[in-house]
Design a protein around this motif. Structure first.
Motif, PDB file in Angstrom:
ATOM      1  N   UNK A   1      27.223 -23.954 -59.744  1.00  0.00           N
ATOM      2  CA  UNK A   1      26.622 -24.973 -58.886  1.00  0.00           C
ATOM      3  C   UNK A   1      25.113 -25.083 -59.093  1.00  0.00           C
ATOM      4  N   UNK A   2      24.649 -26.317 -59.229  1.00  0.00           N
ATOM      5  CA  UNK A   2      23.223 -26.599 -59.373  1.00  0.00           C
ATOM      6  C   UNK A   2      22.727 -27.518 -58.251  1.00  0.00           C
ATOM      7  N   UNK A   3      21.422 -27.450 -57.995  1.00  0.00           N
ATOM      8  CA  UNK A   3      20.732 -28.357 -57.059  1.00  0.00           C
ATOM      9  C   UNK A   3      21.348 -28.318 -55.653  1.00  0.00           C
ATOM     10  N   UNK A   4      21.458 -27.111 -55.128  1.00  0.00           N
ATOM     11  CA  UNK A   4      22.038 -26.901 -53.799  1.00  0.00           C
ATOM     12  C   UNK A   4      20.908 -26.619 -52.813  1.00  0.00           C
TER      13      UNK A   4
ATOM     14  N   UNK B   1      24.563 -30.288 -52.106  1.00  0.00           N
ATOM     15  CA  UNK B   1      25.016 -29.927 -50.765  1.00  0.00           C
ATOM     16  C   UNK B   1      25.141 -31.136 -49.843  1.00  0.00           C
ATOM     17  N   UNK B   2      24.610 -32.292 -50.259  1.00  0.00           N
ATOM     18  CA  UNK B   2      24.744 -33.509 -49.443  1.00  0.00           C
ATOM     19  C   UNK B   2      25.955 -34.350 -49.856  1.00  0.00           C
TER      20      UNK B   2
ATOM     21  N   UNK C   1      16.593 -25.489 -55.335  1.00  0.00           N
ATOM     22  CA  UNK C   1      15.212 -25.930 -55.617  1.00  0.00           C
ATOM     23  C   UNK C   1      14.330 -25.870 -54.365  1.00  0.00           C
ATOM     24  N   UNK C   2      13.758 -24.703 -54.095  1.00  0.00           N
ATOM     25  CA  UNK C   2      13.002 -24.502 -52.858  1.00  0.00           C
ATOM     26  C   UNK C   2      11.626 -25.170 -52.884  1.00  0.00           C
TER      27      UNK C   2
ATOM     28  N   UNK D   1      15.629 -20.778 -58.755  1.00  0.00           N
ATOM     29  CA  UNK D   1      14.893 -21.775 -57.999  1.00  0.00           C
ATOM     30  C   UNK D   1      13.696 -22.256 -58.807  1.00  0.00           C
ATOM     31  N   UNK D   2      13.115 -23.338 -58.336  1.00  0.00           N
ATOM     32  CA  UNK D   2      11.883 -23.864 -58.920  1.00  0.00           C
ATOM     33  C   UNK D   2      10.856 -24.063 -57.821  1.00  0.00           C
ATOM     34  N   UNK D   3       9.586 -23.953 -58.203  1.00  0.00           N
ATOM     35  CA  UNK D   3       8.489 -24.051 -57.246  1.00  0.00           C
ATOM     36  C   UNK D   3       7.352 -24.868 -57.844  1.00  0.00           C
TER      37      UNK D   3
END
Length: 455
Positions: free
Chosen positions: A245-248, A203-204, A273-274, A312-314
């Protein structure tokens, strides 16, 4: 004059105008042309087509460029235009070059090696040479033929306390949008049916170059996630392929791509990835978007696109995490109803700032919290999976065996999510091909995987 080239080798004439920056652009294009086996012609009549790299800084330079294009058209007839003049528009919004010289084959702006090469490939394909063409246009891939990863940037501007990636890979470095699009196109042409967009922070994309405008397919395209994803979706539809889409990170502008998912332009799938939900833990982690209202955002996304899958991952047991903060995380998980979730017990990494934080938890506490987290996550996943029983979904086939087929749905990224096991019916035997799409009616589900029959 260029040196003689073998008979049948396609030849490109080249005119380079403007400043040293334009000269470097010309060098890069010429280097790529030669690397791909094209010969460089020193004359108009000896060339199969001509590339003119223009300048558009002052009026005299504009006129010189237009005159050079006119001469190339008169002497050769097949002309591709690139450079600064290609980015200039007239009062009606049309590019100046096409307005004056409508017979040019293609027009791009500066820093556009990808677009120029794409135009050359379209109008002057290079004959295949089995002795020199050792690398296919799509490159050498380690994934199966039907899916591939597309990296759009390198590095990261964030300084999360548990992470050392910026120290290894540096700050965000976004690839030119034309280069990304050209790679995507080559992958689709090579037979890829699923493109997985990756980076450290998708997203960046473009932040480091201030969303600089590039060019693709003869039109301007911003170096920005929304515009890139829109263009990838358009390209994917031409080839009947998926874009995932990944890593947003959950920045506000991510809201702009949810309608694209609802309309079927890209897969309704977001890998976000929250890492945690409690504001205090996120602050200790120095996570980007830690101040965002993630639960409200997720609920809004699902209203806009009911079929959206969120992975997501935590991290459980981060230094200083209290039982109350961990319970807050579990409550968030239950409310958000995330579809695909991974969780890691916090583990110190050499060089990470988190190692200096107070409140390190014992190993057994970290592991116990990870196990509790996954127990809740699997209950949620099983419930959401069960809702799919009786529905018909599209899947992509990864494998065919004596037990039928192994496939994935739009909700399943390769190697990290679930699978769809296809029953070995006569219809399946006729319809299943690795790398192809097929519709399946879901007959069973567990916490991760689905079972189904070919429609």
């Amino acid at each position: 004059m260029s040196r003689p080239s073998p008979a049948g080798t396609p030849k490109v004439g080249f005119v380079s105008l403007g400043c040293p920056k334009a000269l470097v652009d010309s060098e890069q294009i010429l280097t790529q042309l030669r690397a791909e086996g094209y010969a460089i012609s020193g004359t108009y009549d000896g060339a199969d087509l001509v590339v003119v790299n223009t300048c558009g800084f002052i009026d005299d330079a504009v006129q010189e460029s237009l005159d050079a294009i006119g001469e190339a058209l008169a002497e050769n007839g097949k002309v591709i235009v690139t450079g600064c003049l290609g980015a200039k528009k007239d009062a009606a919004g049309q590019d100046i070059v096409s307005a004056v010289h409508p017979k040019v084959l293609a027009v791009t702006g500066p820093h556009a090696v990808g677009e120029v090469m794409s135009a050359v490939h379209l109008h002057l394909p290079k004959p295949h040479d089995p002795f020199s063409d050792l690398v296919p246009p799509a490159g050498i891939k380690l994934t199966p033929r039907h899916y591939a990863y597309l990296k759009i940037s390198e590095g990261c501007n964030h300084r999360c306390t548990f992470c050392i990636i910026p120290s290894m890979r540096g700050d965000l470095d976004s690839r030119p949008v034309a280069e990304v699009m050209l790679e995507a196109e080559n992958l689709f042409k090579a037979g890829v049916k699923e493109l997985l967009v990756i980076s450290q922070d998708t997203s960046a994309y473009g932040v480091d170059v201030k969303y600089r405008t590039g060019f693709w397919a003869g039109r301007p395209l911003k170096t920005r996630m929304t515009e890139l994803v829109t263009a990838l979706g358009e390209l994917a539809r031409q080839y009947g392929a998926w874009v995932r889409l990944h890593y947003v990170y959950p920045y506000p502008h991510v809201d702009e791509i949810i309608p694209l998912m609802a309309q079927g332009h890209i897969l309704p799938y977001l890998d976000v990835p929250l890492q945690h939900a409690h504001p205090d833990v996120l602050k200790r982690m120095k996570r980007p978007a830690s101040g965002e209202k993630n639960l409200e955002r997720i609920q809004t996304w699902r209203k806009l696109c009911p079929d959206l899958t969120i992975r997501s991952t935590f991290i459980a047991g981060f230094p200083g995490e209290t039982e109350a903060e961990f319970e807050y995380l579990l409550d968030f998980l239950r409310e958000a109803e995330l579809d695909r979730v991974g969780c890691f017990a916090y583990s110190p990494v050499d060089g990470a700032k988190a190692n200096e934080l107070p409140g390190a938890l014992p190993d057994e506490v970290r592991e116990e919290r990870r196990a509790r987290f996954m127990e809740v996550a699997e209950e949620i996943s099983a419930e959401r999976q069960q809702r799919k029983v009786g529905t018909t979904i599209q899947v992509i086939v990864d494998e065919i065996n004596q037990d039928g087929g192994v496939a994935r749905s739009a909700a399943d990224a390769p190697e990290i999510d679930g699978l769809v096991y296809i029953e070995p019916t006569p219809k399946a035997a006729k319809r299943l091909k690795v790398g192809e799409f097929v519709n399946v009616t879901v007959t069973g589900a567990d916490g991760h995987d689905l079972w189904g029959e070919v429609v």
